[in-house]
Design an enzyme around this catalytic site. Structure first.
Site, mmCIF file in Angstrom:
data_model
loop_
_atom_site.group_PDB
_atom_site.id
_atom_site.type_symbol
_atom_site.label_atom_id
_atom_site.label_comp_id
_atom_site.label_asym_id
_atom_site.label_seq_id
_atom_site.Cartn_x
_atom_site.Cartn_y
_atom_site.Cartn_z
ATOM 1 C CD GLU A 5 -3.995 32.074 -15.457
ATOM 2 O OE1 GLU A 5 -4.177 32.007 -16.695
ATOM 3 O OE2 GLU A 5 -2.926 31.765 -14.900
ATOM 4 C CG ASP A 8 -6.804 9.226 -16.335
ATOM 5 O OD1 ASP A 8 -7.776 8.501 -16.070
ATOM 6 O OD2 ASP A 8 -5.680 8.776 -16.669
#
Length: 525
Positions: A260, A209
């Protein structure tokens, strides 16, 4: 951790069709008139059968709901009105079992004023580490009674609120949404912790957002006065609230966390009109996708639509990212209404659906797009958007495009809820618009979307991420994908002959060999 769907490659988002679930308005599972995770879970097979690849779920976190969930009090839990973490985990597992990826909203720019950090900042006082997490400043004027700068809130009024000890805090949105200070390492670390919390549960990515927010210029200088400083637009370099260079440091941290977790992604809500500025968000160590809103804001003319496509493709050229297309969302008028409403708007929306889904890259659908939902003109007393209240009742806000989805039956609430008084009222006369009614009609908007998504997923004609413009009759647009798909869109006001080839799909009847006005067709040679 939720099992992962196996039907898509590691960079599955490049050509994926995402379906935005505005959680309050999708489906109500517990009968309180508000959509929730249980309601969404009960409609997953519908979404699988529609043919979408992934979901984007709007915020379902604990919140006082000043901005209907975008004021987050705890980003690592579930608001009870929407369910709980166990319900979310079950939803995620079932979506993955159906081959549907799940992405969720990340709201980094601000928190709720009910967040424990902000409450601690109020209690700790000026100069404290607690206040350093937000943007507290002394006021201007001899008694500090004037805001620290001239920035306006996008919801109306000043972007500053004064607290009892005399300092002011910044809120680019509502006063209940204080901006976080991303120059504070603790704020960045907390965002990373939030990301890992959800990634460890198995989510496939995030929609970020206000992804052009977060960074603020040194000293918070006054911005250039502007007549329009409202929500969701690019007001240019004089608007210091957004698109500051420091925001890219934050995005690199976000990307480092995603790296990751192989196969996870982020898409940014980036209201930047300049192609070169937008491209900066799509560098190899930043976002995988960024919404380009030019198609969403384009007028229904050949020039405007072609310009929107050309600029959107130019913005991603030279970046690792594909284009990302959207026609409607929870912040903008639905395209049925934007294109004229009624029969005209619906006809154009059908054509626009084929245009959007023929373009190379990712596509985002807003819940109800596939039903041809229009905006609804609500009475004043039903409005809930903070824009309505902050503007003193002069701007009606976004409630008109957030009406609950009609599922079945002939009267409100059309299967959305067992409760008649839904959080926003549903209109009479939507019996033919429901998902159930449209499923039984081969020519319905829903049937068009199902067919389009099926072709997009299975036909080699959609191969390749390039686009070649073709000669077309006046008032028309035509392009070819490398795989052989030809898309023709007619905005000329009169029927035009179809080019040679086999018609895969058309937004209206083309049996006479002509494409009517405000229609589109897919062909292969």
């Amino acid at each position: 951790m939720s099992p992962e769907p196996t039907t898509l490659p590691a960079d599955w988002w490049r050509e994926a069709v995402f379906y935005q679930v505005y959680i309050r308005s999708f489906a109500d599972g517990n009968g309180d008139g508000v959509g929730d995770l249980a309601g969404l879970r009960g409609r997953l097979t519908y979404l699988r059968d529609l043919g979408v690849d992934a979901l984007w779920i709007t915020p379902f976190y604990p919140s006082p709901m000043a901005d209907h969930g975008y004021d987050v009090a705890d980003p690592r839990d579930v608001e009870p009105v929407f369910g709980d973490l166990a319900e979310f985990d079950a939803l995620l597992a079932e979506a993955h079992a159906l081959g549907i990826r799940v992405t969720i909203d990340l709201v980094p720019n601000h928190s709720s004023h009910d967040h424990e950090w902000f409450q601690a900042a109020l209690a700790a006082g000026p100069g404290s580490p607690e206040r350093a997490r937000y943007l507290f400043r002394d006021g201007r004027g001899p008694d500090g009674s004037e805001p620290p700068n001239n920035w306006p809130s996008v919801f109306g009024g000043p972007a500053w609120t004064r607290v009892p000890d005399g300092q002011w805090y910044l809120h680019i949105f509502a006063p209940e949404q204080p901006d976080l200070n991303f120059a504070d390492p603790e704020v960045v670390a907390d965002l990373e912790e939030t990301m890992r919390f959800w990634l460890d549960r198995g989510v496939d990515g995030f929609r970020i957002d206000v992804a052009h927010g977060m960074a603020k210029p040194e000293g918070l200088p006054d911005m250039v006065p502007m007549e329009d400083t409202g929500l969701l637009d690019d007001h240019g370099p004089g608007d210091h609230r957004f698109d500051q260079d420091g925001v890219h440091v934050v995005h690199r941290r976000i990307r480092s966390v995603l790296e990751e977790y192989p196969g996870r992604m982020a898409v940014g809500e980036v209201w930047v009109s300049d192609d070169e500025r937008l491209a900066q968000y799509l560098r190899p160590d930043e976002l995988q996708l960024a919404f380009n809103f030019k198609l969403l804001t384009a007028e229904w003319t050949p020039t405007a639509l072609r310009d929107a496509i050309v600029h959107s493709l130019a913005a991603v050229e030279g970046t690792p990212a594909p284009a990302c297309w959207v026609l409607s969302n929870h912040d903008r008028p639905r395209h049925v209404t934007r294109y004229g409403g009624g029969e005209l708007g619906t006809r154009r929306a059908r054509a626009a659906a084929l245009l959007q889904l023929a373009l190379p890259g990712a596509a985002y659908l807003y819940n109800g797009d596939e039903l041809g939902m229009p905006d609804v003109d609500l009475p004043d007393e039903a409005l809930q958007d903070p824009i309505w209240f902050r503007s003193g009742g002069t701007e009606r806000g976004r409630d008109a495009c957030r009406i609950p989805v009609p599922w079945s039956g002939s009267e409100p609430p059309y299967g959305f809820s067992s409760r008649a008084d839904t959080w926003l009222p549903m209109p009479e006369g939507w019996a033919d618009l429901t998902a159930e009614a449209q499923a039984a009609r081969p020519a319905s908007m829903q049937s068009l979307y199902r067919a389009a998504l099926a072709f997009r997923a299975s036909s080699p004609a959609f191969g390749g991420e390039e686009l070649t413009w073709l000669p077309a009759p006046d008032g028309c647009l035509a392009f070819r994908r490398p795989g052989g798909l030809v898309c023709l869109l007619n905005l000329s006001g009169t029927a035009v002959p179809l080019p040679e080839g086999t018609v895969l799909l058309a937004s209206t009847d083309v049996e006479g060999g002509e494409l009517p006005s405000d229609a589109a067709a897919w062909l292969v040679a």
